[in-house]
Design a protein around this motif. Structure first.
Motif, PDB file in Angstrom:
ATOM      1  N   ARG A 206      -4.340  80.473 -29.295  1.00 47.21           N
ATOM      2  CA  ARG A 206      -3.852  79.972 -26.995  1.00 47.21           C
ATOM      3  C   ARG A 206      -5.017  80.034 -26.780  1.00 47.21           C
ATOM      4  N   GLU A 207      -6.314  79.201 -27.348  1.00 44.68           N
ATOM      5  CA  GLU A 207      -7.161  78.350 -27.348  1.00 44.68           C
ATOM      6  C   GLU A 207      -6.733  76.677 -28.222  1.00 44.68           C
TER       7      GLU A 207
ATOM      8  N   VAL B 223      -1.250  75.543 -15.959  1.00 44.09           N
ATOM      9  CA  VAL B 223      -1.380  76.669 -14.988  1.00 44.09           C
ATOM     10  C   VAL B 223      -3.121  76.203 -15.107  1.00 44.09           C
ATOM     11  N   ASN B 224      -3.931  76.502 -13.565  1.00 44.03           N
ATOM     12  CA  ASN B 224      -5.169  76.091 -13.249  1.00 44.03           C
ATOM     13  C   ASN B 224      -5.484  77.227 -13.849  1.00 44.03           C
ATOM     14  N   ASP B 225      -6.881  77.189 -15.235  1.00 52.29           N
ATOM     15  CA  ASP B 225      -8.022  78.815 -15.153  1.00 52.29           C
ATOM     16  C   ASP B 225      -8.477  78.630 -13.778  1.00 52.29           C
ATOM     17  N   PRO B 226      -8.287  80.559 -13.127  1.00 49.40           N
ATOM     18  CA  PRO B 226      -8.907  80.481 -12.014  1.00 49.40           C
ATOM     19  C   PRO B 226     -10.226  80.756 -12.380  1.00 49.40           C
ATOM     20  N   GLU B 227     -11.191  80.947 -13.973  1.00 50.33           N
ATOM     21  CA  GLU B 227     -12.631  80.886 -13.851  1.00 50.33           C
ATOM     22  C   GLU B 227     -13.145  79.787 -14.684  1.00 50.33           C
ATOM     23  N   SER B 228     -12.290  78.402 -14.370  1.00 49.98           N
ATOM     24  CA  SER B 228     -12.774  77.332 -13.875  1.00 49.98           C
ATOM     25  C   SER B 228     -12.829  76.543 -13.226  1.00 49.98           C
ATOM     26  N   ASP B 229     -13.471  75.459 -12.199  1.00 46.92           N
ATOM     27  CA  ASP B 229     -13.151  74.268 -12.263  1.00 46.92           C
ATOM     28  C   ASP B 229     -12.475  73.053 -11.826  1.00 46.92           C
TER      29      ASP B 229
ATOM     30  N   TYR C 107      -8.757  73.019 -27.542  1.00 43.46           N
ATOM     31  CA  TYR C 107      -9.878  72.229 -27.152  1.00 43.46           C
ATOM     32  C   TYR C 107     -10.143  70.029 -27.459  1.00 43.46           C
TER      33      TYR C 107
ATOM     34  N   ALA D 181      -6.568  72.119 -14.179  1.00 46.22           N
ATOM     35  CA  ALA D 181      -5.963  72.276 -15.814  1.00 46.22           C
ATOM     36  C   ALA D 181      -4.839  69.705 -16.198  1.00 46.22           C
TER      37      ALA D 181
END
Length: 176
Positions: A126-127, A162-168, A129, A171
């Motif tokens: 799921r990750e 979808v943008n990660d809410p914890e990242s600036d 890099y 995506a």
């Protein structure tokens, strides 16, 4: 003498049947589950292990079958494409019958056409890099009884990031 021949025949019959069954043709799928025709027809390729077969559907309004010719002009083949053409969103069935031309052997495949209840995306991880090699995604569709559809060939999917809410970081700038 006649009694011993009958006994020999009787003892060899199971072996002869076993050998003849081991050479019998088989289909690559005894049952096929396909999504109904909502926007596009879905296909599945049926393949017989040996021989030249004529193919037919018992309910062509649910699923059709079209041979993939082995030799130009021949009316038989060991491959055929099954297409779900029912536009009904409820479960319907058809039987695909394949008859071997020389032996008359009949093969049967039950085709079930139903609506997709859920879709999952399967990945190795799921990750992802940046320096990793590309990841392969597999779409798996299930009916309401959690049976897996045999094919989604022809189905189209819209993919969005979808943008990660914890990242600036958006995506779209790191994935394609």
């Amino acid at each position: 003498m006649l009694g011993s021949m009958a006994a020999l025949y009787k003892s060899l019959l199971p072996i002869i049947l076993q050998i003849s069954l081991s050479f019998a043709s088989k289909l690559n799928a005894p049952k096929v589950l396909l999504p109904y025709y909502s926007t596009v027809a879905t296909n599945f390729t049926l393949e017989a292990s040996d021989g030249c077969f004529t193919w037919r559907s018992t309910r062509p309004e649910v699923a059709t079958v079209q041979i993939i010719p082995l030799h130009h002009g021949k009316e038989c083949s060991n491959k055929a494409v099954v297409t779900a053409i029912s536009t009904q969103p409820n479960k319907l069935t058809s039987i695909i019958l394949a008859e071997e031309q020389e032996t008359g052997q009949m093969l049967r495949c039950d085709v079930i056409v139903d609506r997709i209840h859920s879709i999952t995306v399967e990945t190795t991880t799921r990750e992802l890099y940046l320096e990793d090699s590309p990841e392969s995604f597999e779409i798996k569709a299930l009916d309401d009884e959690l049976n897996t559809f045999s094919s989604l060939e022809g189905e189209e999917f819209d993919w969005t990031l979808v943008n990660d809410p914890e990242s600036d970081v958006p995506a779209a700038t790191i994935l394609r």
